[in-house]
Design a protein around this motif. Sequence first.
Motif, PDB file in Angstrom:
ATOM      1  N   THR A  51       0.830  -1.208   0.000  1.00  0.00           N
ATOM      2  CA  THR A  51       0.000   0.000   0.000  1.00  0.00           C
ATOM      3  C   THR A  51       0.860   1.251   0.000  1.00  0.00           C
ATOM      4  O   THR A  51       0.610   2.196  -0.761  1.00  0.00           O
ATOM      5  CB  THR A  51      -0.919   0.013   1.233  1.00  0.00           C
ATOM      6  N   TYR A  52       1.887   1.270   0.851  1.00  0.00           N
ATOM      7  CA  TYR A  52       2.719   2.454   0.980  1.00  0.00           C
ATOM      8  C   TYR A  52       3.713   2.604  -0.180  1.00  0.00           C
ATOM      9  O   TYR A  52       4.258   3.686  -0.376  1.00  0.00           O
ATOM     10  CB  TYR A  52       3.477   2.422   2.309  1.00  0.00           C
ATOM     11  N   MET A  53       3.951   1.528  -0.930  1.00  0.00           N
ATOM     12  CA  MET A  53       4.845   1.568  -2.093  1.00  0.00           C
ATOM     13  C   MET A  53       4.110   0.973  -3.304  1.00  0.00           C
ATOM     14  O   MET A  53       4.461  -0.099  -3.802  1.00  0.00           O
ATOM     15  CB  MET A  53       6.135   0.800  -1.797  1.00  0.00           C
ATOM     16  N   PRO A  54       3.076   1.650  -3.795  1.00  0.00           N
ATOM     17  CA  PRO A  54       2.222   1.057  -4.842  1.00  0.00           C
ATOM     18  C   PRO A  54       2.930   0.882  -6.177  1.00  0.00           C
ATOM     19  O   PRO A  54       2.409   0.171  -7.050  1.00  0.00           O
ATOM     20  CB  PRO A  54       1.071   2.063  -4.953  1.00  0.00           C
ATOM     21  N   ALA A  55       4.086   1.497  -6.355  1.00  0.00           N
ATOM     22  CA  ALA A  55       4.779   1.360  -7.641  1.00  0.00           C
ATOM     23  C   ALA A  55       5.105  -0.095  -7.942  1.00  0.00           C
ATOM     24  O   ALA A  55       5.163  -0.494  -9.110  1.00  0.00           O
ATOM     25  CB  ALA A  55       6.062   2.191  -7.626  1.00  0.00           C
ATOM     26  N   VAL A  56       5.300  -0.905  -6.893  1.00  0.00           N
ATOM     27  CA  VAL A  56       5.600  -2.318  -7.104  1.00  0.00           C
ATOM     28  C   VAL A  56       4.422  -3.006  -7.800  1.00  0.00           C
ATOM     29  O   VAL A  56       4.599  -3.776  -8.751  1.00  0.00           O
ATOM     30  CB  VAL A  56       5.922  -2.999  -5.759  1.00  0.00           C
ATOM     31  N   SER A  57       3.203  -2.741  -7.324  1.00  0.00           N
ATOM     32  CA  SER A  57       2.019  -3.343  -7.936  1.00  0.00           C
ATOM     33  C   SER A  57       1.802  -2.823  -9.353  1.00  0.00           C
ATOM     34  O   SER A  57       1.414  -3.567 -10.264  1.00  0.00           O
ATOM     35  CB  SER A  57       0.783  -3.057  -7.082  1.00  0.00           C
ATOM     36  N   PHE A  58       2.059  -1.517  -9.561  1.00  0.00           N
ATOM     37  CA  PHE A  58       1.895  -0.961 -10.900  1.00  0.00           C
ATOM     38  C   PHE A  58       2.881  -1.606 -11.873  1.00  0.00           C
ATOM     39  O   PHE A  58       2.540  -1.900 -13.030  1.00  0.00           O
ATOM     40  CB  PHE A  58       2.109   0.551 -10.874  1.00  0.00           C
ATOM     41  N   ALA A  59       4.099  -1.843 -11.396  1.00  0.00           N
ATOM     42  CA  ALA A  59       5.101  -2.470 -12.258  1.00  0.00           C
ATOM     43  C   ALA A  59       4.672  -3.884 -12.634  1.00  0.00           C
ATOM     44  O   ALA A  59       4.855  -4.328 -13.774  1.00  0.00           O
ATOM     45  CB  ALA A  59       6.447  -2.498 -11.541  1.00  0.00           C
ATOM     46  N   LEU A 112       2.037  -3.609 -15.353  1.00  0.00           N
ATOM     47  CA  LEU A 112       2.629  -3.243 -16.635  1.00  0.00           C
ATOM     48  C   LEU A 112       3.369  -4.418 -17.256  1.00  0.00           C
ATOM     49  O   LEU A 112       3.349  -4.616 -18.470  1.00  0.00           O
ATOM     50  CB  LEU A 112       3.586  -2.060 -16.441  1.00  0.00           C
ATOM     51  N   ARG A 113       4.016  -5.228 -16.410  1.00  0.00           N
ATOM     52  CA  ARG A 113       4.823  -6.339 -16.912  1.00  0.00           C
ATOM     53  C   ARG A 113       3.963  -7.481 -17.420  1.00  0.00           C
ATOM     54  O   ARG A 113       4.269  -8.136 -18.413  1.00  0.00           O
ATOM     55  CB  ARG A 113       5.760  -6.836 -15.809  1.00  0.00           C
ATOM     56  N   THR A 114       2.854  -7.772 -16.719  1.00  0.00           N
ATOM     57  CA  THR A 114       2.047  -8.953 -17.036  1.00  0.00           C
ATOM     58  C   THR A 114       0.771  -8.630 -17.799  1.00  0.00           C
ATOM     59  O   THR A 114       0.171  -9.514 -18.407  1.00  0.00           O
ATOM     60  CB  THR A 114       1.651  -9.688 -15.744  1.00  0.00           C
ATOM     61  N   GLY A 115       0.328  -7.367 -17.732  1.00  0.00           N
ATOM     62  CA  GLY A 115      -0.918  -7.000 -18.388  1.00  0.00           C
ATOM     63  C   GLY A 115      -2.145  -7.406 -17.606  1.00  0.00           C
ATOM     64  O   GLY A 115      -3.269  -7.224 -18.068  1.00  0.00           O
ATOM     65  N   GLU A 116      -1.970  -7.945 -16.388  1.00  0.00           N
ATOM     66  CA  GLU A 116      -3.094  -8.368 -15.552  1.00  0.00           C
ATOM     67  C   GLU A 116      -3.196  -7.453 -14.338  1.00  0.00           C
ATOM     68  O   GLU A 116      -2.192  -6.946 -13.833  1.00  0.00           O
ATOM     69  CB  GLU A 116      -2.911  -9.814 -15.082  1.00  0.00           C
ATOM     70  N   ALA A 117      -4.433  -7.256 -13.880  1.00  0.00           N
ATOM     71  CA  ALA A 117      -4.638  -6.445 -12.683  1.00  0.00           C
ATOM     72  C   ALA A 117      -3.921  -7.078 -11.497  1.00  0.00           C
ATOM     73  O   ALA A 117      -3.842  -8.291 -11.388  1.00  0.00           O
ATOM     74  CB  ALA A 117      -6.135  -6.310 -12.392  1.00  0.00           C
ATOM     75  N   ALA A 118      -3.430  -6.234 -10.598  1.00  0.00           N
ATOM     76  CA  ALA A 118      -2.606  -6.734  -9.499  1.00  0.00           C
ATOM     77  C   ALA A 118      -3.366  -7.708  -8.611  1.00  0.00           C
ATOM     78  O   ALA A 118      -2.812  -8.689  -8.136  1.00  0.00           O
ATOM     79  CB  ALA A 118      -2.091  -5.562  -8.661  1.00  0.00           C
ATOM     80  N   HIS A 119      -4.677  -7.441  -8.360  1.00  0.00           N
ATOM     81  CA  HIS A 119      -5.395  -8.327  -7.449  1.00  0.00           C
ATOM     82  C   HIS A 119      -5.592  -9.719  -8.040  1.00  0.00           C
ATOM     83  O   HIS A 119      -5.712 -10.695  -7.324  1.00  0.00           O
ATOM     84  CB  HIS A 119      -6.753  -7.722  -7.048  1.00  0.00           C
ATOM     85  N   VAL A 120      -5.590  -9.822  -9.391  1.00  0.00           N
ATOM     86  CA  VAL A 120      -5.689 -11.146 -10.013  1.00  0.00           C
ATOM     87  C   VAL A 120      -4.401 -11.916  -9.797  1.00  0.00           C
ATOM     88  O   VAL A 120      -4.400 -13.098  -9.449  1.00  0.00           O
ATOM     89  CB  VAL A 120      -5.999 -11.018 -11.521  1.00  0.00           C
ATOM     90  N   ARG A 121      -3.263 -11.247  -9.962  1.00  0.00           N
ATOM     91  CA  ARG A 121      -1.987 -11.920  -9.766  1.00  0.00           C
ATOM     92  C   ARG A 121      -1.788 -12.287  -8.296  1.00  0.00           C
ATOM     93  O   ARG A 121      -1.124 -13.262  -7.976  1.00  0.00           O
ATOM     94  CB  ARG A 121      -0.830 -11.031 -10.224  1.00  0.00           C
ATOM     95  N   GLU A 122      -2.362 -11.479  -7.393  1.00  0.00           N
ATOM     96  CA  GLU A 122      -2.184 -11.762  -5.974  1.00  0.00           C
ATOM     97  C   GLU A 122      -2.899 -13.051  -5.577  1.00  0.00           C
ATOM     98  O   GLU A 122      -2.405 -13.824  -4.773  1.00  0.00           O
ATOM     99  CB  GLU A 122      -2.719 -10.590  -5.147  1.00  0.00           C
ATOM    100  N   PHE A 123      -4.092 -13.291  -6.127  1.00  0.00           N
ATOM    101  CA  PHE A 123      -4.884 -14.435  -5.715  1.00  0.00           C
ATOM    102  C   PHE A 123      -4.962 -15.536  -6.770  1.00  0.00           C
ATOM    103  O   PHE A 123      -5.403 -16.632  -6.510  1.00  0.00           O
ATOM    104  CB  PHE A 123      -6.317 -13.990  -5.371  1.00  0.00           C
ATOM    105  N   GLY A 124      -4.563 -15.244  -7.997  1.00  0.00           N
ATOM    106  CA  GLY A 124      -4.730 -16.199  -9.072  1.00  0.00           C
ATOM    107  C   GLY A 124      -3.432 -16.855  -9.499  1.00  0.00           C
ATOM    108  O   GLY A 124      -2.413 -16.757  -8.826  1.00  0.00           O
ATOM    109  N   PRO A 125      -3.467 -17.533 -10.628  1.00  0.00           N
ATOM    110  CA  PRO A 125      -2.285 -18.271 -11.089  1.00  0.00           C
ATOM    111  C   PRO A 125      -1.163 -17.333 -11.512  1.00  0.00           C
ATOM    112  O   PRO A 125      -1.403 -16.256 -12.054  1.00  0.00           O
ATOM    113  CB  PRO A 125      -2.819 -19.063 -12.283  1.00  0.00           C
TER     114      PRO A 125
END
Length: 530
Positions: free
Chosen positions: A218-226, A229-242
């Motif tokens: 939360t305090y360093m959101p650039a990691v999630s944005f990166a 950008l790298r995968t083309g998938e929303a961050a919450h999908v990568r967090e809980f999905g394959p």
Amino acid sequence: MTGGLRQRMAWLHTWAGLWVCWLAFAIFLTGTLSVFVHPISDWMRPEQVQEHQQAAFTGPLDHARQLQHGLRYLERHAADSKMWELWPRADEEEFQVFWLNERGFYEDAHLSTATGAALPEPASTVRDTLGGTHFVTFHHELHAGLTGLWIVGAASAAMLVALISGVITHKRIFQDFFTFRPAKGQRSWLDAHNLAGVLTLPFLFMIVYSGLAISWATYMPAVSFAQELRTGEAAHVREFGPESKPAGRPGVLAPLDPLVHQAEATFRTTAFAVVVNHPGDAAMTVDIYSTNTPDTQDGNLLSKRGVMKFNGISGKLLETEMPHRAPPNGARATMATLDELHRLHFAGAVIRWIYFVAGMAGTAMMATGAILFMVKRRQKALNEFGAATQRVYRLIDVLNVATIAGLALACIGFLWSNRLLPLDLVERHEWEVSAFFGVWLLALAHAALRPAPQAWREQLGAGAALCMLLPLLNVATTGQHVLGYLARRDLERAAVELTAIAVGALLAFAALRVGRRKASAATVIRKAAS
């Protein structure tokens, strides 16, 4: 900010500490109560039968029927999902399956073990309450979502500044550990502040820093944005999905039951979850997670589940991560350790009581610091705010009473609301949270309307009464009591009421001391007048 290093740090410690001390006190007190989130939740659900200890693992179980039914249901209702998840429970009449919908969020269904048919959500016979999770949520985000999380983060950073500047300021920090002079007015408050701070200093640094670190995303959101950008998938999908990519070609899933047997034999515990990534695709994989039990957790710091990863087509084992082991990456291992030290997933009763006592001492340090500020200025006003100084001092007095005594009143009021609100109330858990904030708001109004000494005495006295009467309220509303808890060895519920009585006694003692001090001051004034 003038003078040498210590003088400048003293200024920073005073003002950085003052403007966040009320919020920090609230975060720390609710965090300390969160140490016993499960006992508090159990007490707040008196209808819930105490869980029996899980039987020792004797060998892999037969999950074939549940796995077959679960896969059939998911093929019919979630064929296009990126992920399926099954929770096999061999000895139960129903089990759950989950899947990610098109928006990347979980959906679930309860299925019959015998027929595989979807079952309606079972009607709960337990009252609707957040239980101790209320304190966890307030501690983490003030019940204000992402905005609250940022506020807590800012307060935590300020707490670190106050801690570091406090250490620099006190040149006799270790001598202060053995110094306390009671009944000496300002000197006693300073001794109490120093003693509580030095006693808990390592704990305070660890708990505040780890609280900031575990919310890094939360305090360093650039990691999630990166990542997006790298995968083309929303961050919450990568967090809980394959994490893997699909091949785009069809594939047939290997039988799951042999894979589950292999995982249970390896982990020496039952399977908690079976996850199929990219079902129906040639690149599908199967992850099988272990169940954590007190036996497997004993002696281990990390509560991480074990996982065995298989090729979903051939059933070939790809990777094994044993339970309670640190990740091979040093940064992830450090983060996992900080997370465990803060959230206490690993801890038994002894460690939780140590955290509770240390947390209460840290809370007392913040309270004594806020009170010390006004004790010093009652003796000699420093006119820091010019013509508005007395009004600001009055505001600080009000906030001190409402935060320290008022929050204690709100916390015990939350437990009372659990027993007094009608059981059939819609969104009952929200009404309990509203009662918490309502009592706290009333405490603020009361503190603003009453002189500070009377407000302290009345709110501390009210808190003491509610704490010590809590067991009687429980008897009157549920028929349950401490002796009954002890007789059936329900030590956690008994501890909640016994701790409430102990806290009530401390609050009553504090209320009496405030009253005695006020009486002594009145006597001095009468003698001076005569």
